[in-house]
Design a protein around this motif. Structure first.
Motif, mmCIF file in Angstrom:
data_model
loop_
_atom_site.group_PDB
_atom_site.id
_atom_site.type_symbol
_atom_site.label_atom_id
_atom_site.label_comp_id
_atom_site.label_asym_id
_atom_site.label_seq_id
_atom_site.Cartn_x
_atom_site.Cartn_y
_atom_site.Cartn_z
ATOM 1 N N LYS A 91 0.829 -1.212 0.000
ATOM 2 C CA LYS A 91 0.000 0.000 0.000
ATOM 3 C C LYS A 91 0.857 1.252 0.000
ATOM 4 O O LYS A 91 1.773 1.389 0.806
ATOM 5 C CB LYS A 91 -0.880 0.002 1.252
ATOM 6 C CG LYS A 91 -2.354 -0.145 0.947
ATOM 7 C CD LYS A 91 -3.147 0.004 2.226
ATOM 8 C CE LYS A 91 -4.593 -0.411 1.994
ATOM 9 N NZ LYS A 91 -5.357 -0.415 3.242
ATOM 10 N N CYS A 92 0.564 2.148 -0.903
ATOM 11 C CA CYS A 92 1.289 3.410 -0.952
ATOM 12 C C CYS A 92 1.018 4.192 0.342
ATOM 13 O O CYS A 92 -0.125 4.319 0.752
ATOM 14 C CB CYS A 92 0.827 4.225 -2.158
ATOM 15 S SG CYS A 92 1.363 5.944 -2.109
ATOM 16 N N PRO A 93 2.073 4.703 0.991
ATOM 17 C CA PRO A 93 1.863 5.432 2.249
ATOM 18 C C PRO A 93 1.122 6.749 2.056
ATOM 19 O O PRO A 93 0.580 7.301 3.007
ATOM 20 C CB PRO A 93 3.282 5.661 2.774
ATOM 21 C CG PRO A 93 4.176 5.497 1.601
ATOM 22 C CD PRO A 93 3.487 4.573 0.647
ATOM 23 N N SER A 94 1.070 7.263 0.840
ATOM 24 C CA SER A 94 0.392 8.540 0.602
ATOM 25 C C SER A 94 -1.081 8.372 0.252
ATOM 26 O O SER A 94 -1.950 8.953 0.888
ATOM 27 C CB SER A 94 1.085 9.315 -0.519
ATOM 28 O OG SER A 94 2.322 9.810 -0.083
ATOM 29 N N CYS A 95 -1.327 7.538 -0.787
ATOM 30 C CA CYS A 95 -2.712 7.439 -1.261
ATOM 31 C C CYS A 95 -3.355 6.082 -1.015
ATOM 32 O O CYS A 95 -4.540 5.902 -1.270
ATOM 33 C CB CYS A 95 -2.770 7.778 -2.755
ATOM 34 S SG CYS A 95 -2.035 6.492 -3.790
ATOM 35 N N GLY A 96 -2.575 5.137 -0.535
ATOM 36 C CA GLY A 96 -3.141 3.823 -0.269
ATOM 37 C C GLY A 96 -3.290 2.969 -1.514
ATOM 38 O O GLY A 96 -3.838 1.871 -1.460
ATOM 39 N N GLN B 139 7.786 3.059 -6.666
ATOM 40 C CA GLN B 139 7.060 4.282 -6.987
ATOM 41 C C GLN B 139 5.588 3.956 -7.203
ATOM 42 O O GLN B 139 5.252 3.033 -7.950
ATOM 43 C CB GLN B 139 7.638 4.940 -8.242
ATOM 44 C CG GLN B 139 6.955 6.273 -8.554
ATOM 45 C CD GLN B 139 7.679 7.057 -9.621
ATOM 46 O OE1 GLN B 139 8.377 6.486 -10.470
ATOM 47 N NE2 GLN B 139 7.538 8.377 -9.588
ATOM 48 N N CYS B 140 4.760 4.697 -6.511
ATOM 49 C CA CYS B 140 3.316 4.497 -6.651
ATOM 50 C C CYS B 140 2.883 4.928 -8.051
ATOM 51 O O CYS B 140 3.258 5.995 -8.526
ATOM 52 C CB CYS B 140 2.573 5.317 -5.599
ATOM 53 S SG CYS B 140 0.782 5.254 -5.797
ATOM 54 N N LEU B 141 2.097 4.076 -8.701
ATOM 55 C CA LEU B 141 1.667 4.391 -10.063
ATOM 56 C C LEU B 141 0.470 5.339 -10.076
ATOM 57 O O LEU B 141 0.090 5.876 -11.114
ATOM 58 C CB LEU B 141 1.323 3.104 -10.821
ATOM 59 C CG LEU B 141 2.495 2.149 -11.078
ATOM 60 C CD1 LEU B 141 2.028 0.914 -11.825
ATOM 61 C CD2 LEU B 141 3.599 2.856 -11.852
ATOM 62 N N GLU B 142 -0.116 5.546 -8.901
ATOM 63 C CA GLU B 142 -1.275 6.439 -8.849
ATOM 64 C C GLU B 142 -0.900 7.873 -8.525
ATOM 65 O O GLU B 142 -1.354 8.804 -9.189
ATOM 66 C CB GLU B 142 -2.305 5.896 -7.855
ATOM 67 C CG GLU B 142 -3.060 4.697 -8.457
ATOM 68 C CD GLU B 142 -3.810 3.871 -7.426
ATOM 69 O OE1 GLU B 142 -4.458 4.478 -6.555
ATOM 70 O OE2 GLU B 142 -3.716 2.624 -7.496
ATOM 71 N N CYS B 143 -0.029 8.055 -7.491
ATOM 72 C CA CYS B 143 0.301 9.425 -7.102
ATOM 73 C C CYS B 143 1.770 9.778 -7.349
ATOM 74 O O CYS B 143 2.170 10.927 -7.182
ATOM 75 C CB CYS B 143 -0.074 9.684 -5.640
ATOM 76 S SG CYS B 143 1.015 8.865 -4.465
ATOM 77 N N GLY B 144 2.565 8.791 -7.698
ATOM 78 C CA GLY B 144 3.963 9.079 -8.006
ATOM 79 C C GLY B 144 4.903 9.101 -6.808
ATOM 80 O O GLY B 144 6.108 9.268 -6.963
HETATM 81 ZN ZN LIG Z 1 0.230 6.723 -4.067
#
Ligand SMILES: [Zn+2]
Length: 167
Positions: free
Chosen positions: A14-19, A42-47
């Motif tokens: 889980k991305c720590p920023s956007c989940g 690297q999160c593919l949703e928020c970068g």
């Molecule tokens: Zn993210």
């Protein structure tokens, strides 16, 4: 469908920023001792970029004693036992370590639970190839021979298997 990244890892983090659960590995390196892998993702949703650590976790190998007690396998105990049997024999510490390691590997294949008898037999099997005298000493203690006949039978088996084949 979530694409498999180049590292072969498919675990969702889980991305720590956007989940978000989609990420790609941008860097992957092993720790100096090789016991863990550090991955930069690297999160593919928020970068957002973040780091994960993967640590090798081996299942414990459990020895079930005759009493029914369960104790963790300790290679050091194998080394100590064989070391006593190998007294004054031409067996190096390195050979002892290798033997203990091989015993552990073979038990892991049979594990996660093995009996103390399995441990003894695995030791005997390898010790027999290494040194006959140490093998007999270990066998006499391990098998708890209660009379001379047992010991002689063991010697006979050993002699038979090591005798050069004649026709
Ligand atoms: Zn993210």
């Amino acid at each position: 469908m979530r694409p498999r990244d180049l590292s072969g890892s498919v675990a969702a983090v889980k991305c720590p920023s956007c989940g978000g659960l989609d990420d790609k590995v941008v860097d992957s390196r092993q720790s100096d001792d090789g016991a863990s892998i550090r991955r930069r993702r690297q999160c593919l949703e928020c970068g957002r970029r973040y780091t994960t650590f993967e640590r090798l976790e081996e299942l414990p190998l459990v020895v079930v004693k005759r009493s029914g007690d369960r104790v963790p396998f300790e290679a050091a105990k194998v080394v100590a036992g064989v070391h006593a049997a190998a007294k004054y024999r031409p067996i190096t510490d390195e050979q002892l370590q290798t033997l203990a390691h091989e015993v552990e590997e073979s038990l892991r294949l049979a594990g996660p639970e093995v009996t103390s008898e399995d441990v003894g037999l695995a030791v005997l099997e390898r010790l027999r190839e290494l040194d006959e005298v140490a093998y007999l000493r270990f066998a006499s203690v391990y098998k708890g021979f209660d009379d001379a006949a047992d010991f002689e039978r063991e010697v006979a088996v050993l002699t038979k298997s090591t005798e050069p084949k004649r026709r």
